[in-house]
Design a protein around this motif. Structure first.
Motif, PDB file in Angstrom:
ATOM      1  N   ALA A 170       0.393   4.162  -2.981  1.00 23.38           N
ATOM      2  CA  ALA A 170      -0.036   3.606  -4.400  1.00 23.38           C
ATOM      3  C   ALA A 170       0.819   2.639  -4.770  1.00 23.38           C
ATOM      4  O   ALA A 170       0.452   1.949  -5.687  1.00 23.38           O
ATOM      5  N   GLU A 171       2.187   2.786  -4.306  1.00 19.12           N
ATOM      6  CA  GLU A 171       3.162   1.964  -4.961  1.00 19.12           C
ATOM      7  C   GLU A 171       2.639   0.251  -4.704  1.00 19.12           C
ATOM      8  O   GLU A 171       2.815  -0.021  -3.434  1.00 19.12           O
ATOM      9  N   ARG A 172       2.536  -0.463  -5.533  1.00 24.16           N
ATOM     10  CA  ARG A 172       2.431  -1.921  -5.290  1.00 24.16           C
ATOM     11  C   ARG A 172       3.115  -2.742  -6.303  1.00 24.16           C
ATOM     12  O   ARG A 172       2.995  -2.454  -7.468  1.00 24.16           O
ATOM     13  N   PRO A 173       3.951  -3.660  -6.131  1.00 23.20           N
ATOM     14  CA  PRO A 173       4.194  -4.197  -4.971  1.00 23.20           C
ATOM     15  C   PRO A 173       5.271  -3.269  -4.101  1.00 23.20           C
ATOM     16  O   PRO A 173       6.141  -2.723  -4.771  1.00 23.20           O
ATOM     17  N   LEU A 174       5.350  -3.089  -2.589  1.00 22.26           N
ATOM     18  CA  LEU A 174       6.240  -2.911  -1.978  1.00 22.26           C
ATOM     19  C   LEU A 174       6.824  -3.602  -0.936  1.00 22.26           C
ATOM     20  O   LEU A 174       6.088  -4.524  -0.741  1.00 22.26           O
ATOM     21  N   GLY A 189       1.632  -7.135  -1.657  1.00 18.42           N
ATOM     22  CA  GLY A 189       1.229  -7.019  -3.017  1.00 18.42           C
ATOM     23  C   GLY A 189       0.182  -6.354  -3.442  1.00 18.42           C
ATOM     24  O   GLY A 189      -0.663  -5.327  -2.634  1.00 18.42           O
ATOM     25  N   ALA A 190      -0.498  -6.300  -4.808  1.00 10.76           N
ATOM     26  CA  ALA A 190      -1.300  -5.324  -5.288  1.00 10.76           C
ATOM     27  C   ALA A 190      -2.591  -5.575  -4.742  1.00 10.76           C
ATOM     28  O   ALA A 190      -3.449  -4.552  -4.726  1.00 10.76           O
ATOM     29  N   ASN A 191      -2.708  -6.637  -4.139  1.00 10.99           N
ATOM     30  CA  ASN A 191      -4.113  -6.813  -3.470  1.00 10.99           C
ATOM     31  C   ASN A 191      -3.918  -7.002  -2.057  1.00 10.99           C
ATOM     32  O   ASN A 191      -4.868  -7.921  -1.281  1.00 10.99           O
ATOM     33  N   ASP A 192      -3.032  -6.573  -1.414  1.00 12.06           N
ATOM     34  CA  ASP A 192      -2.700  -6.542   0.054  1.00 12.06           C
ATOM     35  C   ASP A 192      -2.071  -7.777   0.426  1.00 12.06           C
ATOM     36  O   ASP A 192      -2.233  -8.089   1.559  1.00 12.06           O
ATOM     37  N   ASP A 193      -1.924  -8.608  -0.362  1.00  7.97           N
ATOM     38  CA  ASP A 193      -1.558 -10.154  -0.012  1.00  7.97           C
ATOM     39  C   ASP A 193       0.056  -9.977   0.712  1.00  7.97           C
ATOM     40  O   ASP A 193       0.714  -9.050   0.165  1.00  7.97           O
ATOM     41  N   LEU A 194       0.023 -10.509   1.708  1.00  7.78           N
ATOM     42  CA  LEU A 194       1.395 -10.660   2.412  1.00  7.78           C
ATOM     43  C   LEU A 194       2.250 -11.974   2.160  1.00  7.78           C
ATOM     44  O   LEU A 194       1.676 -13.120   2.187  1.00  7.78           O
TER      45      LEU A 194
END
Length: 377
Positions: A170-174, A189-194
């Motif tokens: 659940a933690e974002r960003p990590l 990031g929050a949108n799974d951006d790398l």
């Protein structure tokens, strides 16, 4: 539609400490799990003489001027390392009670002895064709070269695996921070951006310092550094290197930095200063991320260095935990990643992205080798 495969990963990092073996089941996308059974990973340490030859090979590799070159000593060491990896596969299968026929593919990293992204080439010692012959299994190797030929940094390659593993966090960003010889970070990031890049030295300078002054390969638990006092002026001088001013993506050769600046210090103060340099490099990397991570998950050998972990925690804004606290195996995480990337390569899926290596578009990579006809089990 992708197929779930049983994949074995072989990883030898820039710490020059040995071969990690890990077995996972994956379709190369979202399905990732450690293979069922009593044993899913092992480490095979290098003998002292192997490590010594690797140090010689790294020095020899400075004379390489292009991809694919294996002059003199490098060719000899490459064959030796490939045979050691094949022996590690056999030992792992024997100890885990597995049949080699159940391994669909081996992802083979090899041993990095030179990484020159500015010149567009990298050298990982490891003969994929020979490994396929010795193990009698298909092998995917040389997973960095295609990215570099397209203008990428060729590193880091593990971010795609980090994202797949941590999809339910659940933690974002990590951030996932791997501390091997060189340290690298994956930002999710929050949108799974790398976003990913090398942060700077990891254990390499510390290990070299300890080996030179004590004959020991590392600072166990950071105990030597804990007894010393870092010199902030030296740390600042190290961090004035142009690498830290460059925006990501960026990657680093193991020997981009040397311990010359601490050469006149005592054992403890030198170890403390080099440890503080690694930690400060991580803190400076945080400033280059899109947002401060809420959580830092640390893998690799550096996670066992309590002094280094404490110095990092004091410098970054989020919580810092070891990989095991996040349900991950901090020892075999990169070997698992190489197994995962091998399956992605077989499926033609991207291994690297603009945000991880600077490659212009997501792209796949890797060379595929099969055992000679009649050998495959």
């Amino acid at each position: 539609m992708t197929t779930t495969r049983t994949a074995l990963g072989l990883m030898s990092g820039t710490s020059l400490d040995g071969i990690d073996v890990a077995l996972i089941e994956t379709d190369g996308e979202s399905v990732v799990r450690r293979a069922a059974g009593p044993l899913s990973g092992m480490t095979f340490p290098y003998a002292a003489d192997v490590r010594r030859r690797l140090v010689e090979a790294i020095a020899h590799a400075r004379h390489v001027s292009g991809p694919g070159q294996r002059p003199g000593l490098l060719a000899v060491v490459e064959r030796e390392l490939t045979e050691l990896n094949a022996a590690a596969v056999s030992a792992f299968l024997r100890k885990s009670g597995r049949d080699r026929a159940g391994i669909d593919v081996i992802g083979y990293h090899g041993q990095t002895v030179l990484h020159r992204p500015e010149a567009g080439y990298t050298v990982q010692l490891g003969d994929g064709a020979l490994l396929a012959e010795l193990t009698q299994r298909p092998v995917v190797f040389d997973m960095r070269s295609a990215d570099m030929a397209a203008g990428g940094q060729g590193a880091p390659l593990v971010p795609a695996y980090h994202r797949a593993l941590l999809a339910q966090r659940a933690e974002r960003p990590l951030a996932v921070l791997n501390i091997g010889g060189v340290a690298n970070v994956t930002y999710i990031g929050a949108n799974d951006d790398l976003v990913a890049f090398d942060t700077g030295p990891g254990n390499a300078l510390i290990d070299d310092w300890m080996l030179r002054h004590t004959g020991q390969p590392c600072d166990v638990d950071g105990g030597t550094a804990a007894r010393g006092t870092p010199d902030p002026r030296v740390v600042t001088f190290y961090c004035d290197h142009e690498f830290f001013r460059r925006p990501p993506p960026k990657s680093l050769d193991r020997d981009a930095f040397f311990a010359d600046l601490v050469g006149g210090m005592g054992l403890e103060d030198g170890a403390a200063t080099l440890t503080a340099f690694t930690a400060e490099a991580v803190a400076r990397a945080e400033r280059l991320l899109p947002a401060p991570p809420r959580l830092w998950i640390v893998s690799g050998g550096g996670r066992r260095n309590a002094t280094l972990m404490g110095m990092i925690a004091a410098r970054v804004s989020g919580q810092v935990i070891r990989a095991e606290a996040a349900g991950l195996d901090g020892e075999s995480l990169e070997a698992e990643a190489w197994a995962y990337l091998a399956v992605r390569s077989l499926e033609g899926l991207p291994l690297t992205y603009p945000g991880t290596t600077g490659v212009p578009a997501p792209m796949t990579g890797g060379r595929h080798m099969r055992p000679p006809a009649g050998l495959a089990a």
